[in-house]
Write an enzyme that holds these catalytic residues in place. Structure first.
Site, PDB file in Angstrom:
ATOM      1  N   ASN A 140      57.025 -68.487  11.275  1.00 43.15           N
ATOM      2  CA  ASN A 140      58.136 -68.638  12.213  1.00 43.15           C
ATOM      3  C   ASN A 140      57.654 -68.901  13.633  1.00 43.15           C
ATOM      4  OD1 ASN A 140      60.175 -68.127  10.237  1.00 43.15           O
ATOM      5  ND2 ASN A 140      59.646 -65.961  10.341  1.00 43.15           N
ATOM      6  N   HIS A 142      55.798 -67.093  15.664  1.00 47.50           N
ATOM      7  CA  HIS A 142      55.553 -66.008  16.602  1.00 47.50           C
ATOM      8  C   HIS A 142      54.429 -65.147  16.044  1.00 47.50           C
ATOM      9  CE1 HIS A 142      59.176 -64.203  14.363  1.00 47.50           C
ATOM     10  NE2 HIS A 142      58.146 -63.493  13.966  1.00 47.50           N
ATOM     11  N   CYS A 177      56.428 -62.546  20.461  1.00 47.75           N
ATOM     12  CA  CYS A 177      55.360 -63.088  21.294  1.00 47.75           C
ATOM     13  C   CYS A 177      54.941 -64.429  20.714  1.00 47.75           C
ATOM     14  CB  CYS A 177      54.186 -62.110  21.318  1.00 47.75           C
ATOM     15  SG  CYS A 177      52.867 -62.563  22.437  1.00 47.75           S
TER      16      CYS A 177
END
Length: 270
Positions: A140, A142, A177
Site C-alpha cells: 500500500n 506506506h 509513514c
C-alpha cells in the site's frame, strides 16, 4: 480457503469494491521466553471482531517440542480508504464476508487502558534522521508496521540492550509513514529504576538532535554499561514523529527484564 483476494493482506472482494485496505492501529506483545538457535516454534493465529468497525488478530507462539508458550501478541486493525487515506466504517457486505472466519478467543487479557504519554524534546534519548528504504514499504506504499519496532529501538540506550531483554511492548499507531518521510525516535524512562539507570550513565551522553544540526554524519552516543543489580523491570516510553513538523507517528511503551546470565551473576547464592 476463504476465497479472499490473493494479495496477502486479507483484502476481500467487497473491500476492493469500496477501495478499502487494512491498517494496524495497536499492537501488544508479551514474551515469556525467547527461543534459541535450533528450537522449532509453532505459531497459531486467528481473527475476531474488535468493536463495530475493527478486527483483532491474535498470535500464540509455542515451543514445538514441549508445547510451552513462548510469546503472545494481539493487534487491532481498522479499515482505511485507499484514496482519501482516512479511516472508514466497516460496510455490511465486508462484515458479511469476514465474520464467518472470526474465532471468538482472546490470547491474553485486555491490557489496562493506561494512556501512553506524549514525549517532547526533553526526552532523555533522541535519535533523528531515520529514513525508510525500499524494502520497508508494503504493497500500500506506506512503511510496514514492523519497521516501526526497529525505529523505536534505535533510540533505546545501547547499555540497556547489553544486559536486558524486551519482555513486553505496546505500540499505538497514529499516522502512516511514506517513503519520503524523515523520522525522529524518542525514548524516556518511565519507571523509577529506569530513571536511576539513566542517571548513572548520563555523563558523556549527548542529545543527538543537537549533534545532527552541526554534523553531516550521525554518530551513536557513548553510554556506559548499566549497573547489573536492578530491583525490578525497567519501563520506557517511546515516540516516533515526523522530523519536519513534529506530527506523531506512534506512541509506545516497553518493559525490560535482566537477562538470565546477568541475573545469576548478580545473585551468587543461587
Amino acid at each position: 480457503m476463504s476465497d479472499f483476494v490473493g494479495d496477502g493482506m486479507g483484502t476481500t472482494h467487497a473491500m476492493m469494491r469500496h477501495r478499502l485496505i487494512w491498517v494496524v492501529t495497536k499492537m501488544h506483545i508479551q514474551v515469556n521466553q525467547y527461543p534459541v538457535w535450533g528450537d522449532i516454534v509453532e505459531i497459531d493465529s486467528w481473527v475476531c471482531s474488535a468493536g463495530k468497525n475493527g478486527m483483532r488478530r491474535d498470535f500464540l507462539v509455542r515451543d514445538y517440542a514441549s508445547g510451552e508458550i513462548l510469546s503472545r501478541a494481539t493487534s487491532t486493525w481498522a479499515m482505511m480508504n485507499k484514496d482519501t487515506r482516512k479511516l472508514s466504517k466497516m460496510p455490511d457486505d465486508v462484515k458479511a464476508e469476514i465474520s464467518p472466519f472470526f474465532y471468538d478467543k482472546c490470547v491474553m487479557e485486555d491490557e489496562p487502558s493506561q494512556k501512553i504519554k506524549k514525549l517532547d524534546d526533553s526526552a532523555l534519548y533522541i535519535r533523528p534522521n531515520l529514513m525508510p528504504q525500499l524494502r520497508d514499504m508494503d504493497m500500500n506504499q506506506h512503511v510496514n508496521n514492523v519497521k516501526y519496532i526497529g525505529w523505536v529501538l534505535e533510540s533505546v540506550p545501547q547499555s540497556l540492550l547489553v544486559a536486558h531483554e524486551l519482555v513486553s511492548m505496546t505500540l499505538e499507531y497514529r499516522r502512516e509513514c511514506c517513503a519520503s518521510d524523515v523520522v525522529t525516535s524518542m525514548t524516556d524512562p518511565s519507571s523509577p529504576h529506569a530513571s536511576t539507570l539513566s542517571e548513572q550513565h548520563s555523563e558523556g551522553k549527548q542529545n543527538l538532535v543537537n549533534q545532527v544540526l552541526h554534523t553531516a554524519e550521525l554518530q551513536p552516543p557513548e553510554i556506559a554499561t548499566p549497573t547489573m543489580t536492578p530491583t525490578g523491570d525497567l519501563k520506557y516510553t517511546h515516540l516516533l514523529r515526523m522530523q519536519a513538523d513534529g506530527r506523531e507517528i506512534l506512541r509506545g511503551r516497553t518493559k525490560w527484564r535482566l537477562k538470565q546470565r546477568f541475573l545469576a551473576s548478580s545473585n551468587p547464592t543461587q
